[in-house]
Design a protein around this motif. Structure first.
Motif, short mmCIF file in Angstrom:
data_model
loop_
_atom_site.label_atom_id
_atom_site.label_comp_id
_atom_site.label_asym_id
_atom_site.label_seq_id
_atom_site.Cartn_x
_atom_site.Cartn_y
_atom_site.Cartn_z
N PHE A 242 3.13 -17.88 -45.58
CA PHE A 242 4.19 -18.88 -45.34
C PHE A 242 5.53 -18.45 -45.96
O PHE A 242 5.57 -17.82 -47.03
CB PHE A 242 3.80 -20.24 -45.94
N ASP A 243 6.59 -18.83 -45.26
CA ASP A 243 7.95 -18.69 -45.79
C ASP A 243 8.68 -19.98 -45.42
O ASP A 243 8.75 -20.35 -44.24
CB ASP A 243 8.65 -17.47 -45.17
N ASP A 266 -4.74 -25.58 -50.24
CA ASP A 266 -4.52 -24.30 -49.57
C ASP A 266 -3.88 -24.44 -48.19
O ASP A 266 -3.93 -23.53 -47.37
CB ASP A 266 -5.83 -23.51 -49.45
N SER A 267 -3.29 -25.61 -47.93
CA SER A 267 -2.54 -25.83 -46.69
C SER A 267 -1.10 -26.19 -47.05
O SER A 267 -0.82 -26.73 -48.13
CB SER A 267 -3.16 -26.94 -45.84
N LEU A 268 -0.20 -25.90 -46.12
CA LEU A 268 1.21 -26.23 -46.34
C LEU A 268 1.52 -27.56 -45.64
O LEU A 268 1.19 -27.75 -44.47
CB LEU A 268 2.11 -25.12 -45.80
N TYR A 269 2.17 -28.47 -46.37
CA TYR A 269 2.59 -29.75 -45.82
C TYR A 269 4.12 -29.84 -45.83
O TYR A 269 4.78 -29.44 -46.80
CB TYR A 269 2.02 -30.92 -46.65
N GLY A 270 4.65 -30.36 -44.76
CA GLY A 270 6.09 -30.55 -44.68
C GLY A 270 6.42 -31.91 -44.09
O GLY A 270 5.68 -32.43 -43.26
N THR A 333 -2.23 -24.70 -41.68
CA THR A 333 -3.28 -23.98 -42.42
C THR A 333 -2.99 -22.48 -42.38
O THR A 333 -2.17 -22.00 -41.61
CB THR A 333 -4.66 -24.27 -41.81
N ARG A 334 -3.70 -21.75 -43.20
CA ARG A 334 -3.45 -20.31 -43.31
C ARG A 334 -3.85 -19.54 -42.06
O ARG A 334 -3.39 -18.41 -41.85
CB ARG A 334 -4.16 -19.74 -44.53
N ASP A 335 -4.71 -20.13 -41.23
CA ASP A 335 -5.10 -19.44 -39.99
C ASP A 335 -4.17 -19.81 -38.82
O ASP A 335 -4.46 -19.45 -37.67
CB ASP A 335 -6.56 -19.75 -39.63
N GLY A 336 -3.06 -20.55 -39.11
CA GLY A 336 -2.09 -20.89 -38.07
C GLY A 336 -2.35 -22.21 -37.40
O GLY A 336 -1.63 -22.57 -36.45
N GLY A 337 -3.31 -22.97 -37.87
CA GLY A 337 -3.57 -24.28 -37.28
C GLY A 337 -2.47 -25.27 -37.68
O GLY A 337 -2.20 -25.45 -38.87
N LEU A 338 -1.87 -25.87 -36.67
CA LEU A 338 -0.74 -26.78 -36.92
C LEU A 338 -1.07 -28.18 -36.45
O LEU A 338 -1.50 -28.39 -35.32
CB LEU A 338 0.52 -26.28 -36.19
N GLU A 339 -0.87 -29.17 -37.37
CA GLU A 339 -0.99 -30.58 -37.03
C GLU A 339 0.38 -31.23 -37.23
O GLU A 339 1.04 -31.02 -38.25
CB GLU A 339 -2.03 -31.28 -37.92
#
Length: 454
Positions: A242-243, A266-270, A333-339
């Motif tokens: 992630f960046d 271990d997931s990115l939230y925005g 998520t780190r595997d590119g899964g986007l919600e």
């Protein structure tokens, strides 16, 4: 003997400035002397009358000068009283005392209606004075009477106290001249000037209190501004997957936009959110949203749908019917899964080789307590940009009233998506500011760029 008479005649001619006349006898000479004496007596009588008239005029002028000096001295003294006190209430009695010395009235009253009614009185005032004042029409500026039947046939001066905008703030009333039968035009002039200076004092006090209140509010806003900026992330998730980077620019001191980006489980939230309205009320809702979102995310163990559903219920109960929040929530998520949950917000951009959008599928949060939200899912490829923003970006205007608009934003994103998240945000900001050319913006501007690196 005739020689002596000739000497007298010549001296009289010097006094009268008359030409010498011929004479043939002593009787003729004596007649000429009597004529000159008559001429001199007439001139002397005329001169005496002129002198008396001049003396009266000088005395009158001296009296006028003395009166004028007294007026100027009184007004100067009142000016000093006004200048030496900030609070208008403190100057009323000193001004009354000064006026009494100058005008010598029996009764004097100053009343101001400023932050409550306040009066000062001096002298022996009639018991029916309050009743008389209550009968005076509000439109009356000044009353100058030689005899007032309702006040024992006393001479009175009544003058309203007004501000520069002609707002009536009170009055001055004096009655009964102790030295002389009636008040004079000079007395009236002094009362008018005193009323004007009291009005100026009220204006000054109002302006000072407004400035103090404004300064206090500015200090409070500055504190709120600092608190708000402390809400925004200081560091951004940046690693091999992630960046991210974001910024928020309020249209006024304190804005209603909010953004955050962080790692959890271990997931990115925005999140990018826009509270309806601006200023302190919107800022307070924004701060409540921030703390609630992170707290609810913790309690749901990172479940985005449950978190947003609970957040909506809380805001619907707390913020009231006239406030709501448009927001877009992201979980990556780190595997590119986007919600993504887009609640009444502008489209979220997904940029790779082309631009796609994730549009709103529900109403803003906080509008209805029971609301079902749709979660939109997708899989991201390597080096894909997720770009969220508030409507202050596409709605930014230039000096001609033209909007930056979505098309301009999309064209720019298609060019800069390959850059780092910070450079993308910087490029969008610079392009918006260049377009607006310094025009005052009506809404906050918030940007969040997230790059999925793979």
């Amino acid at each position: 003997m005739i020689k002596k008479l000739e000497e007298i005649y010549l001296k009289l001619l010097e006094l009268s400035k008359s030409p010498k006349k011929e004479y043939n006898s002593k009787e003729d000479l004596w007649s000429l002397i009597e004529q000159e004496i008559d001429i001199i007596q007439t001139e002397f009588s005329s001169y005496k009358q002129e002198l008396e008239s001049s003396t009266l005029l000088i005395e009158s002028q001296l009296e006028e000068i003395s009166r004028l000096y007294e007026e100027i001295s009184t007004l100067f003294e009142i000016s000093k009283i006004v200048a030496s006190n900030i609070e208008t209430k403190q100057i009323l009695m000193p001004i009354l005392s000064t006026l009494k010395k100058a005008i010598n009235f029996k009764c004097g009253i100053i009343n101001i209606d400023f932050e409550g009614s306040y009066s000062e009185a001096i002298g022996e005032c009639p018991s029916n004075l309050e009743s008389l004042v209550s009968q005076i029409d509000d439109d009356v500026d000044i009353i100058f009477k030689e005899k007032c039947e309702k006040l024992n046939n006393e001479s009175i001066i009544y003058k309203t106290i007004s501000t520069a905008s002609n707002k009536k703030m009170g009055f001055i009333l004096v009655s009964g001249k102790e030295s002389g039968p009636i008040f004079t035009a000079g007395d009236k002039k002094i009362i008018e000037s005193a009323a004007q200076q009291i009005g100026s004092s009220i204006e000054r006090e109002i302006a000072l209190k407004e400035e103090i209140e404004r300064e206090r509010l500015n200090q409070q806003i500055e504190i709120a501004r600092n608190i708000q900026f402390n809400f925004f992330p200081k560091t951004f998730p940046n690693d091999e997957n992630f960046d991210s980077y974001g910024e928020s620019i309020p249209a006024i001191h304190v804005g209603g936009d909010y953004f955050d980006v962080f790692m959890k489980n271990d997931s990115l939230y925005g999140i990018v959110a826009d509270v309806s309205g601006k200023g302190l009320p919107a800022s307070l809702i924004m701060s409540s949203l921030r703390s609630a979102f992170k707290s609810l995310l913790e309690s749901t163990n990172g479940d985005l749908l449950k978190t947003v559903t609970s957040l909506n219920k809380m805001l619907a109960y707390d913020v009231g019917d006239d406030k709501f929040v448009t927001a877009v929530f992201v979980k990556l998520t780190r595997d590119g899964g986007l919600e993504v949950i887009n609640a009444g917000h502008d489209p979220l951009y997904i940029v790779k080789d082309k631009i796609s959008k994730i549009n709103s599928t529900s109403t803003p949060i906080g509008m209805f307590e029971f609301m079902e939200f749709e979660i939109q899912k997708t899989k991201l490829e390597k080096n894909t940009l997720i770009f969220a923003y508030t409507d202050g970006i596409p709605e930014a205007r230039n000096i001609n009233g033209e909007e930056y608009d979505f098309e301009r934003l999309e064209r720019l994103l298609s060019k800069v998506y390959i850059l780092s998240a910070k450079d993308i945000v910087d490029n969008v900001e610079k392009d918006v500011f260049k377009f607006s050319q310094g025009a005052l913006q009506h809404d906050d501007m918030t940007l969040l760029a997230i790059k999925y690196l793979g």
